[in-house]
Design a protein around this motif. Structure first.
Motif, PDB file in Angstrom:
ATOM      1  N   HIS A  68       4.422   1.612  13.043  1.00  0.00           N
ATOM      2  CA  HIS A  68       4.519   2.964  12.486  1.00  0.00           C
ATOM      3  C   HIS A  68       5.822   3.659  12.900  1.00  0.00           C
ATOM      4  O   HIS A  68       6.192   4.655  12.295  1.00  0.00           O
ATOM      5  N   ARG A  69       6.493   3.119  13.934  1.00  0.00           N
ATOM      6  CA  ARG A  69       7.783   3.691  14.366  1.00  0.00           C
ATOM      7  C   ARG A  69       8.906   2.678  14.177  1.00  0.00           C
ATOM      8  O   ARG A  69       9.935   2.747  14.851  1.00  0.00           O
ATOM      9  N   GLY A  79      10.256  -2.279   4.996  1.00  0.00           N
ATOM     10  CA  GLY A  79       9.338  -2.299   3.844  1.00  0.00           C
ATOM     11  C   GLY A  79       7.893  -2.054   4.259  1.00  0.00           C
ATOM     12  O   GLY A  79       6.976  -2.397   3.509  1.00  0.00           O
ATOM     13  N   PHE A  80       7.691  -1.461   5.450  1.00  0.00           N
ATOM     14  CA  PHE A  80       6.314  -1.252   5.934  1.00  0.00           C
ATOM     15  C   PHE A  80       5.635  -0.128   5.169  1.00  0.00           C
ATOM     16  O   PHE A  80       6.177   0.975   5.052  1.00  0.00           O
ATOM     17  N   HIS A  81       4.442  -0.422   4.641  1.00  0.00           N
ATOM     18  CA  HIS A  81       3.599   0.587   3.985  1.00  0.00           C
ATOM     19  C   HIS A  81       2.243   0.574   4.668  1.00  0.00           C
ATOM     20  O   HIS A  81       1.600  -0.475   4.727  1.00  0.00           O
ATOM     21  N   ALA A  82       1.821   1.729   5.149  1.00  0.00           N
ATOM     22  CA  ALA A  82       0.499   1.815   5.785  1.00  0.00           C
ATOM     23  C   ALA A  82      -0.557   1.989   4.698  1.00  0.00           C
ATOM     24  O   ALA A  82      -1.191   3.039   4.560  1.00  0.00           O
ATOM     25  N   PHE A 231      -2.757  -1.057  -9.801  1.00  0.00           N
ATOM     26  CA  PHE A 231      -4.221  -0.957  -9.753  1.00  0.00           C
ATOM     27  C   PHE A 231      -4.773  -0.991  -8.334  1.00  0.00           C
ATOM     28  O   PHE A 231      -5.975  -0.799  -8.143  1.00  0.00           O
ATOM     29  N   LEU A 232      -3.901  -1.225  -7.307  1.00  0.00           N
ATOM     30  CA  LEU A 232      -4.440  -1.463  -5.970  1.00  0.00           C
ATOM     31  C   LEU A 232      -3.475  -0.948  -4.914  1.00  0.00           C
ATOM     32  O   LEU A 232      -2.285  -1.257  -4.952  1.00  0.00           O
ATOM     33  N   ASP A 233      -3.998  -0.203  -3.942  1.00  0.00           N
ATOM     34  CA  ASP A 233      -3.178   0.225  -2.804  1.00  0.00           C
ATOM     35  C   ASP A 233      -3.374  -0.651  -1.568  1.00  0.00           C
ATOM     36  O   ASP A 233      -2.404  -1.170  -1.029  1.00  0.00           O
ATOM     37  N   PRO A 234      -4.615  -0.824  -1.059  1.00  0.00           N
ATOM     38  CA  PRO A 234      -4.757  -1.569   0.199  1.00  0.00           C
ATOM     39  C   PRO A 234      -4.557  -3.070   0.023  1.00  0.00           C
ATOM     40  O   PRO A 234      -4.655  -3.601  -1.083  1.00  0.00           O
TER      41      PRO A 234
END
Ligand SMILES: Cc1cc2nc3c(=O)[nH]c(=O)nc-3n(C[C@H](O)[C@H](O)[C@H](O)COP(=O)(O)OP(=O)(O)OC[C@H]3O[C@@H](n4cnc5c(N)ncnc54)[C@H](O)[C@@H]3O)c2cc1C
Length: 374
Positions: A68-69, A79-82, A231-234
């Motif tokens: 996250h940091r 390219g990190f996406h939580a 169509f999808l986030d996680p």
């Protein structure tokens, strides 16, 4: 003469080198190909605490805080996406197993694996198949770009003074007085301390240190589709079948999750198993039926070192002084790159780490007579 020689410039080698440089050590990193050429550059990019072996949970939880940091560490967001990670139950028995798993994780003092009912599952994954009954979510997990991540760690390590030799193979090591001499394809280098981050070749480096471990080189396979509307986030996995499934910002869907090809680590090649890839594709269609006619545009695999108990080897050599291991991440070491590099630097600079790493000791496979127990 260097303070530390790191063997292998995958994510773990680059992270160890970076953290050692941040602690003021002079570091030489030696890579037989190019940084990120193997597992670290070609993996699925899953950044998950969800479903970790209990021994890995503390490291994985700490590593996620570092993800996250990540930009403050390597000057790139990697390219990190939580996006969160969800494991779907397709029937009541699987749902019961997920509830039990969540309770186990809570009993260990962690609360990131949350049971969700069918309504919440369909809120998170609106196009999942009707038969899905619920799931487990780890909301702050996500995914990143594997090659960009490894490259960013490499670049920052070099910017902080790490010397990187690419296209150079370590052939042997000798203890000479109180230092190490490392024999390579371009000559000998010296250092006080050695770090083995040789990935699927980690057992070979370990054997040079006198540590014998039963590592299997395996070839996890991946597929990517043509772009489709969002169509999808996680990131999605399944409770009962191997699958890892995510949609990128460009609309393509990356599919992996456990089916294996064949790895030839001497030739440094892999062979895809198309029957098993078909099985993965069918699983995708079972769970996301609207994917039925979407073309697969590319398939690949990478070489990964897998240990019999599916957890890595991390920590000091038992047979060589000033020598440390971080290899055998068993197909889920990308997420742990930030923390394992940091704790390796703590072991070398401070002589200890606050992270619990006893479960990862190199001699855990040994029988009483000292032979590796495979
Ligand atoms: C297809 C696939 C999908 C995956 N998906 C995920 C995922 O979604 N999430 C996750 O957390 N993990 C995932 N993984 C696992 C993850 O990629 C690995 O655990 C991690 O990248 C291991 O990093 P490493 O630095 O230990 O190894 P590597 O990246 O393999 O680096 C080791 C390096 O050491 C070098 N080397 C070896 N021997 C020598 C020598 N004698 N001299 C010089 N150099 C040497 C090699 O050339 C290599 O570059 C996946 C792996 C694969 C293959």
């Amino acid at each position: 003469m260097y303070d530390v020689i790191v063997v292998g410039a995958g994510l773990h080698g680059c992270s160890a080198a970076l953290h050692l440089a941040m602690r003021g050590k002079s570091v030489l990193m030696i890579e037989k190909n190019a940084a990120g050429r193997h597992a670290s550059g070609v993996n699925a990019g899953g950044v998950r605490r969800l479903g970790r072996h209990p021994a890995e949970i503390p490291l994985s939880v700490e590593s996620l805080e570092m993800w996250h940091r990540i930009e403050s560490l390597v000057d790139n967001d990697c390219g990190f996406h939580a996006s969160g990670q969800v494991k779907i139950a397709e029937n009541d028995a699987e749902m019961a197993a997920l509830e039990k798993r969540s309770a186990t994780v809570r009993s260990l003092g962690f609360d990131h694996e949350e049971v969700i009912d069918r309504d919440e599952l369909f809120r998170l994954c609106p196009s999942a198949a009707e038969h899905c009954v619920g799931g487990l979510v780890s909301r702050r997990d996500g995914f990143a770009n594997p090659y960009r991540t490894t490259w960013s760690f490499r670049q920052k390590a070099v910017a902080l003074g790490v010397t990187l030799q690419e296209g150079v193979r370590v052939r042997g090591i000798d203890r000479v007085g109180d230092r190490w001499e490392v024999a390579t394809s371009i000559g000998r280098f010296e250092a006080e301390t050695l770090v083995n981050c040789a990935g699927a070749w980690g057992d070979q480096l370990a054997a040079m240190m006198g540590d014998i471990v039963p590592l299997s080189p395996e070839a996890p396979m991946m597929m990517v589709t043509a772009p489709v509307p969002h169509f999808l986030d996680p990131v999605v996995g399944l409770a009962g079948r191997p699958l890892s499934f995510k949609q990128g910002a460009n609309g393509t869907v990356v599919i992996g999750g456990g089916h294996l090809g064949v790895a030839d680590r001497d030739a440094e090649t892999t062979t895809l198993n198309f029957e098993k890839l078909k099985l993965s594709a069918r699983t995708v269609v079972d769970v996301f039926p609207h994917m039925r006619d979407v073309p697969i545009v590319r398939c690949w695999s990478g070489i990964e070192g897998v240990m019999p108990d599916q957890i890595p080897v991390i920590g000091p050599s038992r047979n060589a002084p000033n020598a440390f291991h971080a290899f055998g991440f068993s197909a889920h070491g990308f997420q742990m790159g930030p923390i394992v590099g940091r704790l390796t630097s703590e072991l070398i600079v401070d002589g200890e780490t606050p992270m619990p790493i006893d479960a990862f000791r190199v001699d855990r496979f040994n029988t009483v007579d000292g032979a590796a127990d495979s």
